[in-house]
Design a protein around this motif. Structure first.
Motif, short mmCIF file in Angstrom:
data_model
loop_
_atom_site.label_atom_id
_atom_site.label_comp_id
_atom_site.label_asym_id
_atom_site.label_seq_id
_atom_site.Cartn_x
_atom_site.Cartn_y
_atom_site.Cartn_z
N ALA A 1 13.18 -5.15 24.59
CA ALA A 1 13.33 -5.45 23.17
C ALA A 1 12.15 -6.29 22.71
O ALA A 1 11.97 -7.42 23.16
N GLY A 2 11.36 -5.71 21.84
CA GLY A 2 10.16 -6.39 21.35
C GLY A 2 9.23 -5.38 20.76
O GLY A 2 9.64 -4.33 20.26
N GLY A 3 7.93 -5.65 20.85
CA GLY A 3 6.93 -4.72 20.35
C GLY A 3 6.27 -3.96 21.48
O GLY A 3 6.77 -3.91 22.61
N ASP A 4 5.12 -3.35 21.17
CA ASP A 4 4.42 -2.55 22.17
C ASP A 4 3.93 -3.39 23.35
O ASP A 4 3.85 -2.91 24.47
N GLY A 5 3.62 -4.68 23.10
CA GLY A 5 3.19 -5.55 24.19
C GLY A 5 4.29 -5.81 25.20
O GLY A 5 4.05 -5.80 26.42
N LEU B 1 15.06 3.49 31.04
CA LEU B 1 14.60 2.41 30.17
C LEU B 1 15.08 2.64 28.74
O LEU B 1 14.88 3.71 28.17
N GLY B 2 15.73 1.62 28.18
CA GLY B 2 16.09 1.62 26.77
C GLY B 2 15.11 0.78 25.99
O GLY B 2 14.54 -0.18 26.51
N ILE B 3 14.89 1.14 24.73
CA ILE B 3 13.90 0.45 23.90
C ILE B 3 14.54 0.02 22.59
O ILE B 3 15.13 0.85 21.87
N LEU B 4 14.43 -1.27 22.29
CA LEU B 4 14.84 -1.81 20.98
C LEU B 4 13.56 -2.24 20.27
O LEU B 4 12.99 -3.29 20.58
N PRO B 5 13.06 -1.44 19.33
CA PRO B 5 11.75 -1.70 18.71
C PRO B 5 11.82 -2.74 17.60
O PRO B 5 11.99 -2.42 16.43
N VAL B 6 11.66 -3.99 17.98
CA VAL B 6 11.71 -5.07 16.99
C VAL B 6 10.36 -5.77 16.86
O VAL B 6 10.29 -6.92 16.44
N GLY B 7 9.28 -5.07 17.21
CA GLY B 7 7.95 -5.65 17.11
C GLY B 7 7.31 -5.38 15.76
O GLY B 7 7.97 -4.95 14.81
N THR B 8 5.99 -5.58 15.71
CA THR B 8 5.26 -5.41 14.45
C THR B 8 4.93 -3.96 14.17
O THR B 8 5.15 -3.46 13.07
N THR B 9 4.42 -3.23 15.16
CA THR B 9 3.98 -1.86 14.95
C THR B 9 4.91 -0.83 15.59
O THR B 9 5.25 0.17 15.00
N ASN B 10 5.31 -1.07 16.84
CA ASN B 10 6.25 -0.18 17.55
C ASN B 10 5.74 1.26 17.61
O ASN B 10 6.45 2.20 17.28
N GLY C 1 0.00 2.73 14.33
CA GLY C 1 0.80 2.95 13.14
C GLY C 1 0.52 4.27 12.45
O GLY C 1 1.12 4.58 11.42
N MET C 2 -0.40 5.09 13.00
CA MET C 2 -0.73 6.39 12.41
C MET C 2 -0.21 7.51 13.30
O MET C 2 -0.46 7.50 14.52
N ASP C 3 0.48 8.47 12.72
CA ASP C 3 1.03 9.57 13.51
C ASP C 3 0.21 10.85 13.39
O ASP C 3 0.65 11.91 13.86
N LYS C 4 -0.99 10.75 12.80
CA LYS C 4 -1.84 11.93 12.66
C LYS C 4 -3.17 11.79 13.39
O LYS C 4 -4.03 12.64 13.28
N LEU C 5 -3.31 10.71 14.15
CA LEU C 5 -4.57 10.48 14.86
C LEU C 5 -4.70 11.45 16.04
O LEU C 5 -5.77 11.99 16.31
#
Length: 294
Positions: A64-68, A86-95, A204-208
């Motif tokens: 639970a956190g961000g990408d770091g 592994l479960g992921i709770l995306p509560v970071g800045t960018t995720n 944060g970009m899904d088209k790169l």
């Protein structure tokens, strides 16, 4: 009851996890998942905690956190022979990675994915002796993700990256790189940056890297050739629309293994964290970890 270890960063996402923790634990408990918690306290702590959780034989790990935070947990799990899902709770800045896997930003919806126990095998990247789940890269602009102060991210969220990016734009410079990729060949010239994508969400970009897949056993590699600031900004603006792959300053290919070296000092960015320096060999570990995702 399933045994889980919940590893969370209390400063992620403007400290949202600190506020949501009691609700998350209650939701998991009602679904038959008994979670012990660990709040990270510094660099490498999430990695050590993940190793300990695996050695104790937990049924699942939750990051639970961000990408770091996710990066550190992956580096604890990936080298071990027995890896729980592994479960992921995306509560970071960018995720970035959670976005690529369509894991909901809402904590309750993300918990539902874990509770439903729908597992999906994914590839992991190996960079030297470090692991990454989403992106590896190098070049001056890739340094901004680990140069943004934690306090600034807590205060203004993703805007902090744009502020830092504008600051670095004026100081962009190319680096001489030698890149040898299996099945592709060799490149030896000056590049502004290189990106090695394991998924389609980067910064944060899904088209790169629009066609990158997390389970195809391949990296999508992007190289930006030496160019002036105006040309670089044009590439960046095209990338926002997913039109950059046809730009003459962009090289794109797919491979499962590549080596990147340089006569210069070039730092590596692994999932937004400082990952050492060149030279480095990058390889795909196919279907190496299972995550809870649709």
């Amino acid at each position: 009851m399933k045994k889980a270890r919940l590893i969370y960063n209390p400063t992620s996402g403007r400290e949202e996890m600190r506020r949501r923790l009691p609700d998350i634990l209650q939701k998991l408990d009602l679904a038959g998942i008994e979670a012990t918690t660990h709040a990270t306290v510094g660099e490498g702590d999430a990695t050590a905690c993940a190793i300990d959780a695996v050695e104790r034989g937990v049924d699942l790990i939750i990051a639970a956190g961000g990408d770091g935070t996710l990066y550190e947990v992956i580096n604890g799990m990936a080298p071990l022979p027995n890896r729980p899902p592994l479960g992921i709770l995306p509560v970071g800045t960018t995720n970035d990675f959670a976005r690529a896997m369509n894991i909901p930003r809402n904590w309750s919806d993300a918990c539902d994915l874990i509770i439903e126990q729908h597992k999906r095998p994914i590839d992991i990247g190996l960079a030297g002796d470090r692991y990454f789940i989403n992106i590896a890269g190098g070049g001056s602009l890739t340094e901004l993700s680990y140069e943004v102060p934690i306090k600034l991210k807590t205060m203004i969220g993703q805007l902090a990256y744009y502020v830092k990016g504008l600051e670095k734009m004026a100081r962009l410079r190319p680096s001489e790189l030698i890149i040898r990729a299996d099945g592709v060949g060799e490149f030896h010239e000056e590049f502004m940056l290189f990106l090695i994508a394991n998924s389609n969400s980067i910064g944060g970009m899904d088209k790169l890297a629009p066609d990158a897949l997390i389970d195809d056993g391949l990296f999508d590699v992007l190289l930006v050739k030496k160019c002036n600031l105006a040309e670089f900004i044009r590439v960046a603006s095209m990338a926002l629309r997913g039109e950059h792959l046809n730009n003459p300053n962009v090289v794109h290919f797919r491979t499962s293994n590549l080596e990147v070296t340089s006569p210069e000092y070039v730092q590596l960015n692994l999932d937004g964290e400082l990952g050492g320096t060149l030279p480095c060999n990058f390889s795909v570990l196919p279907s190496h970890i299972e995550i809870f995702a649709k």
